[in-house]
Design a protein around this motif. Sequence first.
Motif, mmCIF file in Angstrom:
data_model
loop_
_atom_site.group_PDB
_atom_site.id
_atom_site.type_symbol
_atom_site.label_atom_id
_atom_site.label_comp_id
_atom_site.label_asym_id
_atom_site.label_seq_id
_atom_site.Cartn_x
_atom_site.Cartn_y
_atom_site.Cartn_z
ATOM 1 N N ASN A 143 -8.649 4.050 -9.129
ATOM 2 C CA ASN A 143 -8.456 2.871 -8.277
ATOM 3 C C ASN A 143 -7.014 2.747 -7.810
ATOM 4 O O ASN A 143 -6.757 2.414 -6.654
ATOM 5 N N LYS A 144 -6.090 3.041 -8.690
ATOM 6 C CA LYS A 144 -4.662 2.962 -8.357
ATOM 7 C C LYS A 144 -4.335 3.919 -7.209
ATOM 8 O O LYS A 144 -3.638 3.573 -6.262
ATOM 9 N N LYS A 145 -4.880 5.135 -7.286
ATOM 10 C CA LYS A 145 -4.645 6.135 -6.236
ATOM 11 C C LYS A 145 -5.274 5.678 -4.913
ATOM 12 O O LYS A 145 -4.661 5.805 -3.851
ATOM 13 N N LEU A 146 -6.493 5.131 -4.992
ATOM 14 C CA LEU A 146 -7.174 4.672 -3.778
ATOM 15 C C LEU A 146 -6.369 3.578 -3.087
ATOM 16 O O LEU A 146 -6.133 3.642 -1.870
ATOM 17 N N ILE A 147 -5.934 2.591 -3.849
ATOM 18 C CA ILE A 147 -5.179 1.471 -3.264
ATOM 19 C C ILE A 147 -3.849 1.969 -2.697
ATOM 20 O O ILE A 147 -3.432 1.559 -1.615
ATOM 21 N N ALA A 148 -3.192 2.889 -3.396
ATOM 22 C CA ALA A 148 -1.928 3.456 -2.907
ATOM 23 C C ALA A 148 -2.141 4.184 -1.580
ATOM 24 O O ALA A 148 -1.340 4.063 -0.646
ATOM 25 N N ASN A 149 -3.248 4.933 -1.476
ATOM 26 C CA ASN A 149 -3.532 5.694 -0.249
ATOM 27 C C ASN A 149 -3.920 4.808 0.926
ATOM 28 O O ASN A 149 -3.906 5.259 2.069
ATOM 29 N N LEU A 150 -4.275 3.554 0.638
ATOM 30 C CA LEU A 150 -4.661 2.633 1.712
ATOM 31 C C LEU A 150 -3.535 1.670 2.109
ATOM 32 O O LEU A 150 -3.736 0.820 2.974
ATOM 33 N N GLN A 151 -2.381 1.809 1.487
ATOM 34 C CA GLN A 151 -1.267 0.923 1.826
ATOM 35 C C GLN A 151 -0.916 1.063 3.308
ATOM 36 O O GLN A 151 -0.790 2.171 3.819
ATOM 37 N N GLY A 152 -0.799 -0.096 3.978
ATOM 38 C CA GLY A 152 -0.429 -0.096 5.390
ATOM 39 C C GLY A 152 -1.571 0.245 6.334
ATOM 40 O O GLY A 152 -1.387 0.308 7.550
ATOM 41 N N ILE A 153 -2.760 0.469 5.809
ATOM 42 C CA ILE A 153 -3.919 0.790 6.651
ATOM 43 C C ILE A 153 -4.785 -0.451 6.796
ATOM 44 O O ILE A 153 -5.179 -1.063 5.802
ATOM 45 N N GLU A 154 -5.045 -0.828 8.047
ATOM 46 C CA GLU A 154 -5.830 -2.044 8.288
ATOM 47 C C GLU A 154 -7.325 -1.846 8.069
ATOM 48 O O GLU A 154 -8.008 -2.708 7.554
ATOM 49 N N ASN A 155 -7.832 -0.710 8.495
ATOM 50 C CA ASN A 155 -9.265 -0.447 8.370
ATOM 51 C C ASN A 155 -9.607 -0.183 6.903
ATOM 52 O O ASN A 155 -9.215 0.819 6.326
ATOM 53 N N ARG A 156 -10.341 -1.103 6.314
ATOM 54 C CA ARG A 156 -10.694 -0.983 4.890
ATOM 55 C C ARG A 156 -12.197 -0.748 4.680
ATOM 56 O O ARG A 156 -12.701 -0.906 3.577
ATOM 57 N N LYS A 157 -12.907 -0.390 5.752
ATOM 58 C CA LYS A 157 -14.360 -0.178 5.637
ATOM 59 C C LYS A 157 -14.670 0.966 4.681
ATOM 60 O O LYS A 157 -14.013 2.014 4.717
#
Length: 194
Positions: free
Chosen positions: A99-113
Amino acid sequence: MKIFLATGNKNKIEEIKKIFSMENTEILSIKDGIDIPEVVEDGNTFEENSKKKALEIAKFTNMITIADDSGICVEALNGAPGVYSARYAGEHATDEENNKKLIANLQGIENRKAKFVCVITLAKPTGETYSFTGEVHGEIIDEPRGEYGFGYDPYFYIEEYGQTTAEMKDLKNQISHRARALAELKKNIDEILK
């Protein structure tokens, strides 16, 4: 009738047993003291992994076997982690590390689908396989919510219900990707087993 559940994940065993309870059917697993070999999940799709696992274990136990492969696919990450969901942060990664890696990889990305995908395969020891897919759509949130789920559940928010799948106590087993794939299997099981 006895059906063997080919997974070492105790959370999945409990979840599938709750969803897939059928009259005259006993679901057995490693929790019943049946040791099974490790199946290398080297397929490129959930279906390939699910089929391989179900077939190898069906032949090993000489029992009708159900296996699943499932994971989370995030649109902005081109479908990752996908088949690598359980080992996204490394071979023996914990849920927390993934989960930590997933959230880190989504930092600054608006599309969260995102979507949870599950392929359930029933295999007979004679070699026939039957696969069924279930999906549930949602989005990834930054802060974990809920205490009932496992894996990516605390971060997977479904707008329709206003909850993460980890906040759903009994509802998850009715609407999850695994529940949907198992429902398809249940619909077809009489035909498969006749």
